[in-house]
Design a protein around this motif. Structure first.
Motif, PDB file in Angstrom:
ATOM      1  N   VAL A   1      10.233  12.870  -5.443  1.00 16.88           N
ATOM      2  CA  VAL A   1      11.105  11.776  -5.861  1.00 16.88           C
ATOM      3  C   VAL A   1      11.978  11.392  -4.666  1.00 16.88           C
ATOM      4  N   HIS A   2      11.832  10.151  -4.191  1.00 19.63           N
ATOM      5  CA  HIS A   2      12.617   9.656  -3.059  1.00 19.63           C
ATOM      6  C   HIS A   2      13.088   8.236  -3.384  1.00 19.63           C
ATOM      7  N   TRP A   3      14.229   8.141  -4.033  1.00 21.42           N
ATOM      8  CA  TRP A   3      14.696   6.854  -4.525  1.00 21.42           C
ATOM      9  C   TRP A   3      15.026   5.864  -3.418  1.00 21.42           C
ATOM     10  N   ILE A   4      15.538   6.329  -2.298  1.00 21.58           N
ATOM     11  CA  ILE A   4      15.965   5.413  -1.236  1.00 21.58           C
ATOM     12  C   ILE A   4      14.793   4.594  -0.689  1.00 21.58           C
ATOM     13  N   PRO A   5      13.716   5.222  -0.198  1.00 25.27           N
ATOM     14  CA  PRO A   5      12.575   4.410   0.274  1.00 25.27           C
ATOM     15  C   PRO A   5      11.871   3.662  -0.844  1.00 25.27           C
ATOM     16  N   TRP A   6      11.863   4.208  -2.056  1.00 29.26           N
ATOM     17  CA  TRP A   6      11.200   3.528  -3.165  1.00 29.26           C
ATOM     18  C   TRP A   6      11.863   2.190  -3.472  1.00 29.26           C
ATOM     19  N   ILE A   7      13.166   2.218  -3.664  1.00 26.38           N
ATOM     20  CA  ILE A   7      13.876   0.988  -4.012  1.00 26.38           C
ATOM     21  C   ILE A   7      13.839  -0.002  -2.852  1.00 26.38           C
ATOM     22  N   SER A   8      14.031   0.491  -1.630  1.00 21.75           N
ATOM     23  CA  SER A   8      13.978  -0.383  -0.456  1.00 21.75           C
ATOM     24  C   SER A   8      12.598  -1.003  -0.290  1.00 21.75           C
ATOM     25  N   GLY A   9      11.550  -0.207  -0.536  1.00 17.21           N
ATOM     26  CA  GLY A   9      10.189  -0.710  -0.414  1.00 17.21           C
ATOM     27  C   GLY A   9       9.870  -1.775  -1.441  1.00 17.21           C
ATOM     28  N   ILE A  10      10.365  -1.594  -2.656  1.00 21.64           N
ATOM     29  CA  ILE A  10      10.146  -2.601  -3.702  1.00 21.64           C
ATOM     30  C   ILE A  10      10.855  -3.899  -3.357  1.00 21.64           C
ATOM     31  N   VAL A  11      12.103  -3.800  -2.868  1.00 22.41           N
ATOM     32  CA  VAL A  11      12.854  -4.988  -2.448  1.00 22.41           C
ATOM     33  C   VAL A  11      12.109  -5.711  -1.335  1.00 22.41           C
ATOM     34  N   GLN A  12      11.626  -4.943  -0.357  1.00 26.55           N
ATOM     35  CA  GLN A  12      10.913  -5.533   0.773  1.00 26.55           C
ATOM     36  C   GLN A  12       9.641  -6.248   0.316  1.00 26.55           C
ATOM     37  N   THR A  13       8.897  -5.632  -0.598  1.00 26.87           N
ATOM     38  CA  THR A  13       7.661  -6.244  -1.094  1.00 26.87           C
ATOM     39  C   THR A  13       7.946  -7.519  -1.869  1.00 26.87           C
TER      40      THR A  13
ATOM     41  N   LEU B   1       0.822  -1.206   0.000  1.00 22.12           N
ATOM     42  CA  LEU B   1       0.000   0.000   0.000  1.00 22.12           C
ATOM     43  C   LEU B   1       0.859   1.260   0.000  1.00 22.12           C
ATOM     44  N   TYR B   2       2.014   1.193   0.655  1.00 25.26           N
ATOM     45  CA  TYR B   2       2.909   2.350   0.644  1.00 25.26           C
ATOM     46  C   TYR B   2       3.476   2.602  -0.748  1.00 25.26           C
ATOM     47  N   ILE B   3       3.692   1.538  -1.511  1.00 26.94           N
ATOM     48  CA  ILE B   3       4.146   1.717  -2.896  1.00 26.94           C
ATOM     49  C   ILE B   3       3.069   2.436  -3.701  1.00 26.94           C
ATOM     50  N   LEU B   4       1.801   2.068  -3.501  1.00 34.70           N
ATOM     51  CA  LEU B   4       0.710   2.774  -4.167  1.00 34.70           C
ATOM     52  C   LEU B   4       0.652   4.232  -3.724  1.00 34.70           C
ATOM     53  N   ASN B   5       0.951   4.479  -2.445  1.00 25.95           N
ATOM     54  CA  ASN B   5       0.999   5.845  -1.926  1.00 25.95           C
ATOM     55  C   ASN B   5       2.075   6.661  -2.634  1.00 25.95           C
ATOM     56  N   TRP B   6       3.249   6.053  -2.841  1.00 27.62           N
ATOM     57  CA  TRP B   6       4.338   6.760  -3.530  1.00 27.62           C
ATOM     58  C   TRP B   6       3.975   7.049  -4.982  1.00 27.62           C
ATOM     59  N   ILE B   7       3.336   6.080  -5.640  1.00 31.73           N
ATOM     60  CA  ILE B   7       2.922   6.284  -7.034  1.00 31.73           C
ATOM     61  C   ILE B   7       1.914   7.434  -7.120  1.00 31.73           C
ATOM     62  N   TYR B   8       0.959   7.437  -6.211  1.00 28.48           N
ATOM     63  CA  TYR B   8      -0.054   8.506  -6.176  1.00 28.48           C
ATOM     64  C   TYR B   8       0.606   9.866  -5.965  1.00 28.48           C
TER      65      TYR B   8
END
Length: 215
Positions: A179-191, A163-170
């Motif tokens: 644009v926040h690459w650090i949490p984005w990439i980490s969140g994708i890895v975690q998912t 859901l946080y990934i959807l939040n970032w996309i929104y």
């Protein structure tokens, strides 16, 4: 705050409540990795260093206090409560979780937005959260038969990150310069780490069977 962020926060909160329900009501932590819980305690302790210095909102402060308090209380119960700790799968929860801490810290020293103590610690917490679930997933793989509350807890944790990934996309499409690459990439890895678990969880839910992971 958008609906995806709120849904993610509530899903995260429900995951904690499910785990606390299991520990406090059933007096059991069977199938729960103490190693993962210790990593989450480190994640929240290093992420929320600003809790008493930078006020954002009452909601933000309350959520920080909830996650800090719950993570440390879960670790305490699993380590010190006589009845709860008897159910702990110590012989199977053998993932060397401390080996995850140093690489995440070194990575945070190398990759960050600003080289300040709080910023490096926040970045470290983001990297560590991405892999904190690994001891739990390894434990589930070893125990194989997973009770409902444990399965729900892990599923909700994964859903929160999704859901946080959807939040970032929104926010990317609705906010300028978001644009926040650090949490984005980490969140994708975690998912992605949850992908295998999600498949078997949803399959067991559809077929109304007990969740069981393959050996």
């Amino acid at each position: 705050m958008n609906i995806f962020r709120l849904a993610g926060d509530m899903t995260h909160l429900f995951s904690v409540l499910v785990l606390l329900l299991k520990i406090h009501t059933i007096k059991s932590c069977a199938g729960i990795s103490l190693k993962t819980q210790e990593l989450y305690a480190v994640v929240f302790a290093t992420r929320y260093l600003d809790i008493f210095s930078d006020f954002i909102s009452l909601y933000n402060t309350i959520m920080k206090l909830i996650f800090l308090g719950s993570s440390f209380s879960i670790v305490w119960y699993m380590r010190h409560h006589k009845i709860v700790r008897r159910s702990y799968n110590k012989d199977q929860d053998t993932f060397r979780h401390f080996f995850l801490v140093l690489p995440c810290f070194l990575l945070a020293l190398l990759i960050h937005e600003k080289f300040t103590f709080k910023e490096v610690m926040w970045t470290f917490s983001v990297f560590l959260e991405a892999v904190a679930i690994l001891p739990q997933l390894v434990l589930l793989q070893r125990t194989r038969n997973i009770d409902n509350l444990t399965g729900q807890y892990v599923f909700l944790l994964g859903a929160y990150r999704g859901l946080y990934i959807l939040n970032w996309i929104y926010r990317y499409f609705t906010e300028r310069h978001f644009v926040h690459w650090i949490p984005w990439i980490s969140g994708i890895v975690q998912t992605l780490l949850y992908a295998d678990f999600f498949y078997y969880y949803l399959d067991s839910w559809k077929s109304n069977k007990r969740l069981q992971l393959p050996a």
